[in-house]
Write an enzyme that holds these catalytic residues in place. Structure first.
Site, mmCIF file in Angstrom:
data_model
loop_
_atom_site.group_PDB
_atom_site.id
_atom_site.type_symbol
_atom_site.label_atom_id
_atom_site.label_comp_id
_atom_site.label_asym_id
_atom_site.label_seq_id
_atom_site.Cartn_x
_atom_site.Cartn_y
_atom_site.Cartn_z
ATOM 1 N N SER A 15 0.834 -1.205 0.000
ATOM 2 C CA SER A 15 0.000 0.000 0.000
ATOM 3 C C SER A 15 0.870 1.256 0.000
ATOM 4 O O SER A 15 2.058 1.212 0.362
ATOM 5 C CB SER A 15 -0.886 -0.034 1.264
ATOM 6 O OG SER A 15 -1.566 1.178 1.446
ATOM 7 N N LEU A 17 3.121 4.405 0.158
ATOM 8 C CA LEU A 17 4.490 4.783 -0.217
ATOM 9 C C LEU A 17 5.323 3.556 -0.567
ATOM 10 O O LEU A 17 6.156 3.589 -1.479
ATOM 11 C CB LEU A 17 5.146 5.565 0.931
ATOM 12 C CG LEU A 17 4.368 6.804 1.429
ATOM 13 C CD1 LEU A 17 5.153 7.526 2.521
ATOM 14 C CD2 LEU A 17 4.062 7.763 0.282
ATOM 15 N N VAL A 61 5.778 -7.421 10.914
ATOM 16 C CA VAL A 61 7.121 -6.965 11.327
ATOM 17 C C VAL A 61 7.281 -6.863 12.847
ATOM 18 O O VAL A 61 8.377 -6.620 13.332
ATOM 19 C CB VAL A 61 7.508 -5.618 10.665
ATOM 20 C CG1 VAL A 61 7.579 -5.739 9.158
ATOM 21 C CG2 VAL A 61 6.592 -4.472 11.115
ATOM 22 N N SER A 155 9.431 10.699 9.315
ATOM 23 C CA SER A 155 8.251 11.552 9.093
ATOM 24 C C SER A 155 8.607 12.971 9.527
ATOM 25 O O SER A 155 9.486 13.155 10.397
ATOM 26 C CB SER A 155 7.091 11.045 9.946
ATOM 27 O OG SER A 155 6.074 12.020 10.051
ATOM 28 N N TYR A 168 3.824 8.334 18.071
ATOM 29 C CA TYR A 168 4.200 8.243 16.655
ATOM 30 C C TYR A 168 5.451 9.084 16.381
ATOM 31 O O TYR A 168 6.413 8.611 15.764
ATOM 32 C CB TYR A 168 3.030 8.710 15.786
ATOM 33 C CG TYR A 168 3.304 8.665 14.299
ATOM 34 C CD1 TYR A 168 3.290 7.450 13.611
ATOM 35 C CD2 TYR A 168 3.568 9.824 13.575
ATOM 36 C CE1 TYR A 168 3.543 7.401 12.244
ATOM 37 C CE2 TYR A 168 3.826 9.784 12.210
ATOM 38 C CZ TYR A 168 3.805 8.565 11.544
ATOM 39 O OH TYR A 168 4.065 8.512 10.197
ATOM 40 N N LYS A 172 9.194 7.998 15.004
ATOM 41 C CA LYS A 172 9.752 8.536 13.753
ATOM 42 C C LYS A 172 11.034 9.334 14.033
ATOM 43 O O LYS A 172 11.928 9.402 13.181
ATOM 44 C CB LYS A 172 8.702 9.379 13.023
ATOM 45 C CG LYS A 172 7.539 8.541 12.499
ATOM 46 C CD LYS A 172 8.014 7.463 11.535
ATOM 47 C CE LYS A 172 6.914 6.577 11.004
ATOM 48 N NZ LYS A 172 7.411 5.577 10.039
ATOM 49 N N PHE A 201 1.236 12.767 3.057
ATOM 50 C CA PHE A 201 1.116 12.136 1.746
ATOM 51 C C PHE A 201 -0.243 11.446 1.649
ATOM 52 O O PHE A 201 -0.752 10.946 2.651
ATOM 53 C CB PHE A 201 2.243 11.104 1.540
ATOM 54 C CG PHE A 201 3.457 11.691 0.874
ATOM 55 C CD1 PHE A 201 4.215 12.662 1.513
ATOM 56 C CD2 PHE A 201 3.830 11.302 -0.405
ATOM 57 C CE1 PHE A 201 5.324 13.227 0.889
ATOM 58 C CE2 PHE A 201 4.931 11.854 -1.039
ATOM 59 C CZ PHE A 201 5.674 12.815 -0.401
#
Ligand SMILES: NC(=O)c1ccc[n+]([C@@H]2O[C@H](COP(=O)([O-])OP(=O)(O)OC[C@H]3O[C@@H](n4cnc5c(N)ncnc54)[C@H](O)[C@@H]3O)[C@@H](O)[C@H]2O)c1
Length: 262
Positions: A15, A17, A61, A155, A168, A172, A201
């Site tokens: 999906s 990127l 993962v 990010s 988050y 990142k 994005f």
């Protein structure tokens, strides 16, 4: 490094990127091993869509064994195709927005924190370390003796995280911080490491955003005044693979956007 006839492992490649990167690499004559959560049926569908230069491996993962199986599957596939490994893009990532203290005064749930960490942080290191073992065995290429490239996905929230992005943004930020030490660790093996830090994005990850939030973020883009689209990301992936001087860097991909507090 040449993309042609090399194989790249992409987690989250079903999906957004990651998928766009897979398409770009295949367009340049490369091969892709897509690691994602999709079931076998969706995986087969993706292989059909991407063509014979792509192979899907179901992988979570957050689980070391699951990565090991997918990486071994890739190594076996590479033996069949004769297209050696050229790099890894650990792109699998999740959002899970939550404030440290919400509007009701409730504290951030630590299970949520652990979950974001396990995908966006632990999952990245685990996949890179397992893939690197095999990339390090590839015959070196060209005058620099390159063996491969690791492209990390950070990010813009690593630098200007917004409300509700404590966990988050921290993951990142950790990914951005990995780029230099990882490039130092892997230099002896001819492997470069570069991180991309995209702002907003248009992908499934951001599809559920309210119009108000989307507009507020888009307004922070200086030029062009719009969110990025996956091909804006994947042309940079292609360039990073091909340009041997890019190493240990974190590249902001954000139209000069600096996220506001919202
Ligand atoms: N879209 C953006 O605005 C944006 C901005 C900055 C950074 N990023 C980062 O880019 C990366 C790709 O995100 P995207 O926007 O393409 O999102 P996306 O949701 O379109 O793709 C993410 C993919 O990761 C997979 N995935 C999630 N958890 C996984 C797991 N445990 N194991 C294996 N695969 C898993 C999903 O199934 C999905 O296919 C993420 O790391 C994200 O944090 C995205």
């Amino acid at each position: 490094m040449k993309i042609q006839d090399r194989t790249f492992i992409i987690s989250g490649g079903a999906s957004g990127l990651g998928k766009s990167s897979a398409i770009e690499i295949i367009k340049a004559g490369g091969y892709v091993s897509v690691l994602d959560l999709s079931d076998e049926e969706d995986g087969k569908q993706l292989e059909k869509e991407l063509g014979p230069s792509a192979k899907f491996f179901h992988c979570n993962v957050t689980e070391t064994e699951s990565i090991a199986k997918a990486v071994q599957g890739t190594v076996d596939w590479v033996k069949q195709t004769g297209k050696p490994l050229g790099g890894v893009i650990p792109g699998a990532g999740i959002g899970l927005p939550a404030a440290i203290l919400n509007c009701k005064g409730q504290a951030l749930n630590m299970d949520d924190v652990d979950f974001v960490l396990s995908v966006n942080f632990r999952g990245v290191i685990d996949l890179v370390r397992q893939a690197a073992v095999h990339i390090a065995k590839v015959d070196p290429e060209g005058p620099d003796g390159e063996r491969g490239v690791v492209i990390l996905v950070s990010s813009s929230s690593a630098f200007d995280g917004q409300y509700g992005q404590v966990a988050y943004a921290a993951t990142k930020g950790a990914v951005a911080s990995m780029a230099l030490p990882m490039s130092r660790d892997l230099a002896a093996w001819g492997i470069r490491v570069v991180a991309i830090a995209p702002s907003l994005f248009n992908t499934n990850l951001t599809a559920g955003m309210s119009d108000r939030v989307r507009k507020a973020i888009e307004d922070t883009f200086v030029f062009p005044n719009r969110a990025g689209n996956p091909p804006d990301f994947s042309i940079l992936v292609k360039h990073i693979i091909e340009n041997p001087m890019l190493n240990g860097a974190v590249i902001r991909l954000d139209g000069a956007s600096r996220l506001s507090k919202l």
